[in-house]
Design a protein around this motif. Sequence first.
Motif, PDB file in Angstrom:
ATOM      1  N   LEU A 186     102.397  14.748 -34.125  1.00 62.06           N
ATOM      2  CA  LEU A 186     102.468  14.388 -32.715  1.00 62.06           C
ATOM      3  C   LEU A 186     101.105  13.948 -32.183  1.00 62.06           C
ATOM      4  N   PRO A 199     103.748   3.608 -25.913  1.00 63.10           N
ATOM      5  CA  PRO A 199     104.239   4.988 -26.011  1.00 63.10           C
ATOM      6  C   PRO A 199     105.685   5.095 -26.484  1.00 63.10           C
ATOM      7  N   PHE A 200     106.546   4.206 -25.981  1.00 64.08           N
ATOM      8  CA  PHE A 200     107.960   4.346 -26.308  1.00 64.08           C
ATOM      9  C   PHE A 200     108.189   4.173 -27.803  1.00 64.08           C
ATOM     10  N   PHE A 203     106.280   7.305 -29.785  1.00 61.97           N
ATOM     11  CA  PHE A 203     106.910   8.619 -29.626  1.00 61.97           C
ATOM     12  C   PHE A 203     108.333   8.588 -30.176  1.00 61.97           C
ATOM     13  N   CYS A 207     109.741  11.027 -33.120  1.00 61.88           N
ATOM     14  CA  CYS A 207     110.983  11.796 -33.029  1.00 61.88           C
ATOM     15  C   CYS A 207     111.843  11.554 -34.266  1.00 61.88           C
TER      16      CYS A 207
ATOM     17  N   ALA B 174     100.505   2.549 -15.076  1.00 63.03           N
ATOM     18  CA  ALA B 174     101.936   2.765 -14.865  1.00 63.03           C
ATOM     19  C   ALA B 174     102.263   2.918 -13.384  1.00 63.03           C
ATOM     20  N   ARG B 176     101.664   5.677 -11.563  1.00 59.11           N
ATOM     21  CA  ARG B 176     101.999   7.041 -11.167  1.00 59.11           C
ATOM     22  C   ARG B 176     100.939   7.622 -10.245  1.00 59.11           C
TER      23      ARG B 176
ATOM     24  N   LEU C  66     108.355  18.839 -26.884  1.00 57.46           N
ATOM     25  CA  LEU C  66     107.123  18.195 -26.425  1.00 57.46           C
ATOM     26  C   LEU C  66     107.167  16.690 -26.711  1.00 57.46           C
ATOM     27  N   ALA C  67     107.665  16.327 -27.897  1.00 58.49           N
ATOM     28  CA  ALA C  67     107.769  14.914 -28.248  1.00 58.49           C
ATOM     29  C   ALA C  67     108.755  14.216 -27.321  1.00 58.49           C
ATOM     30  N   GLN C  68     109.843  14.918 -26.963  1.00 58.07           N
ATOM     31  CA  GLN C  68     110.833  14.327 -26.045  1.00 58.07           C
ATOM     32  C   GLN C  68     110.215  14.097 -24.673  1.00 58.07           C
ATOM     33  N   PHE C  70     107.033  13.586 -23.983  1.00 60.14           N
ATOM     34  CA  PHE C  70     106.131  12.438 -24.107  1.00 60.14           C
ATOM     35  C   PHE C  70     106.912  11.135 -24.104  1.00 60.14           C
ATOM     36  N   LEU C  71     108.018  11.133 -24.854  1.00 63.29           N
ATOM     37  CA  LEU C  71     108.825   9.917 -24.970  1.00 63.29           C
ATOM     38  C   LEU C  71     109.330   9.495 -23.589  1.00 63.29           C
ATOM     39  N   VAL C  72     109.838  10.426 -22.828  1.00 64.66           N
ATOM     40  CA  VAL C  72     110.383  10.088 -21.513  1.00 64.66           C
ATOM     41  C   VAL C  72     109.263   9.742 -20.530  1.00 64.66           C
ATOM     42  N   TYR C  73     108.220  10.590 -20.488  1.00 65.77           N
ATOM     43  CA  TYR C  73     107.183  10.419 -19.470  1.00 65.77           C
ATOM     44  C   TYR C  73     106.357   9.152 -19.722  1.00 65.77           C
ATOM     45  N   TYR C  74     105.735   9.058 -20.884  1.00 65.50           N
ATOM     46  CA  TYR C  74     104.896   7.884 -21.143  1.00 65.50           C
ATOM     47  C   TYR C  74     105.734   6.662 -21.486  1.00 65.50           C
ATOM     48  N   GLY C  75     106.914   6.891 -22.095  1.00 65.52           N
ATOM     49  CA  GLY C  75     107.817   5.781 -22.380  1.00 65.52           C
ATOM     50  C   GLY C  75     108.274   5.110 -21.096  1.00 65.52           C
ATOM     51  N   ALA C  76     108.625   5.913 -20.072  1.00 58.50           N
ATOM     52  CA  ALA C  76     109.075   5.347 -18.797  1.00 58.50           C
ATOM     53  C   ALA C  76     107.954   4.538 -18.151  1.00 58.50           C
ATOM     54  N   GLY C  77     106.712   5.013 -18.303  1.00 55.36           N
ATOM     55  CA  GLY C  77     105.570   4.293 -17.731  1.00 55.36           C
ATOM     56  C   GLY C  77     105.477   2.876 -18.258  1.00 55.36           C
TER      57      GLY C  77
END
Lengths: 236, 254, 228
Positions: A186, A199-200, A203, A207, B174, B176, C66-68, C70-77
């Motif tokens: 990670l 990031p998408f 990450f 996963c 972003a 935020r 934690l990885a999830q 990160f994926l949602v928070y920074y991915g959404a950005g």
Amino acid sequence: MDLLRLLSFGPDGWGDELLQGTWLTIRLALATVPFGLALGFLVALAKRSPNRYLRAFGNAYTTVFRGLPELLTIFIVYFGGQIALQRIVGLFSGATVEVNGFIAGMVALGVVFSAYASEVFLGAFNNITRGQYEAAYALGLRPATTLRLVIIPQLVRLALPGLANLWLILLKDTSLVSVIALDDLLRKTGLAVRVTKEPFLFFGVACLIYLALSMISSIGIVAIERWANRGLRRAS
Amino acid sequence: MRIVKRVAIAALALMAVSGAVQAKEWKNIRVAVEGAFPPFNSVSADGQLEGFDVDIAKAICANLKAECTFTVQDWDGLIPALQAGKFDTIISSMSITDERKKVIDFSRPYYQSPSSFVAPKSAGIKDTSPEGLKGKTIGAQSSTVQATELEEKYKGSDIKLYPTQDEVNLDLVAGRIDLLFVDKLPGLEWLKTADGANYEFVGTDLPTDGVGAAVRKEDSDLRDQISAAILAIKADGTYDKINAKYFPFSIWKE
Amino acid sequence: MNWDALATYGPRMLQGLVVTLQLVVISITLGALLSIPVALARMSRSRILRAVSFGYMYFFRGTPLLAQVFLVYYGAGQFRTQLEAIGLWWLFRDAFFCCVLTFTLNTGAYQAEILRGAIRAVPAGQREAAMSLGLRPRQIFRKIVMPQAILIALRPLGNEVILMVKGSSVAAIVTVFDLMGVTRLAYSRTFDFQVYLWAAVLYLVVVEIIRRVWDKLEHRLTRHMRSA
């Protein structure tokens, strides 16, 4: 494809970094298991002990380490453990001790693992009937031999499903050590994100790697369970 | 409890004594950097440490004729790990503050840079006083002078703290956070990147006490040697050469 | 005891605790609502529904929380413009919301698995008896199967709540000032290790209270099943 290039192995791809991180994650999880199992077994013995204080200690240990967030346990072991160890060593010599992050991570994860494992062992112990002990006694086996030849083989079989579950949890919990500067999967992913601003993608890939690890584990677990149950005849 | 306390005190006393006994020459200095704060310290693509802090640390070690080994440690964990004895000094753009001086010691400063606000060019923010930024969301790296300043004075704003500066930058892009509060020099570096193109410094800079090398309290000998080395490399021109490599102006603090 | 630090950060840690509890209560409730259709889809006759629900549950149970996050928070950005276009950015802008969303999806997957196991554990005879009484499938499910399944699921659900309390601490890594977030802040300002121990005590107290309350609840709900 740009995205594929980012994941490639080589100077501008992050594939090799992710692979290194994955390797550390696997090593950390594997190193934690023997430590956690041994500790968990001792705690289970303490909880079954005739000694009141040992029992109380065992129960308190389980309550605390199953109740604390794993993240907090990792912080406490990593920072607190280091300060405590330094003071203890300081009592005897002026030498400085260095606990590397890997060991600290292993101890922290192992402590959490052992708290849950002790419960699994306890359940398994309770499932072995008195008759087993009595039969062993009647055969003239000494207590240590009884434990080794009669109880432990059954214990392994009974505890296996629970322990397998703990392994899958452990695999995921290793991700928490990324916050104490251990270069696991990670953290390497986070590094890639900072540089590439994707990031998408990264990450998501991380996963999927975790998912692959637990899939491989599941296959391994089935094989081990089959092996452990080989002596068990099915009543039809 | 009392016994535990006594043992702890005895241990501490013993440590202080042994520390004093060790107080001779430092042949090997273990230096810690964060490795995520360009242009001061960062890890290059091939895994090498680079940046102003790293060059200064190497120059200090060369001046002291000591061997330097570098450790990379997360920002939040730097001071605890120093206290725990994982390394001997932090040379990682750590500002000298009273709060930190309660637990660790600093050499003389080796550079100075104010704290600045960064906002989107389109935002038109002029007033960066606590009143002017009321209701705004401001980001900073946690455990920094900037974070402390925001926590203490910008009570009316929503403060967000991140483990690294990169994550603060990421969330500014972003959208935020409305502004970020950062050491001016790394901020300047970021504004030059593609991501930073639409952002600018706004409002007034806040002065800081400069950046020094951090050491454990009992290692006052190391602190003094590093301070002397900083002055020495300034005097022989090494410092100015390193300075010129990164910045077109002097960042030295008298 | 470091009284100075306690005076400064004690009240803030309690505020952090409130944030932690908000995260947990909202996520667990939404996750419970989500888990029912997912568990049903998982047992449905449609292959597509089964595959989709299996994929969802496998993903969220097989990857670290934690990885999830990160994926949602920074991915959404990264998808700000797209999210703005559909008018959802104001939600994803907020770290608390991103955590609630991730936690809900995560616990929803675990709760669906618990529910599925519980529904399957209801003896087939119950269903058969209801059918022979002429009840319709919908009624059978709502009046016969679900009430029994929920009783079976109570214990693992209690564990899930506790796991969520502990797991919610990862919100601190993405700027949420929950109990863990405030503790990290307090530590970074005081460098006093005690603050972590205070946090530990608070977490333990919360977990213990949940456990006791849950035991009481279980005791009460299963009172008809005990012989006098």
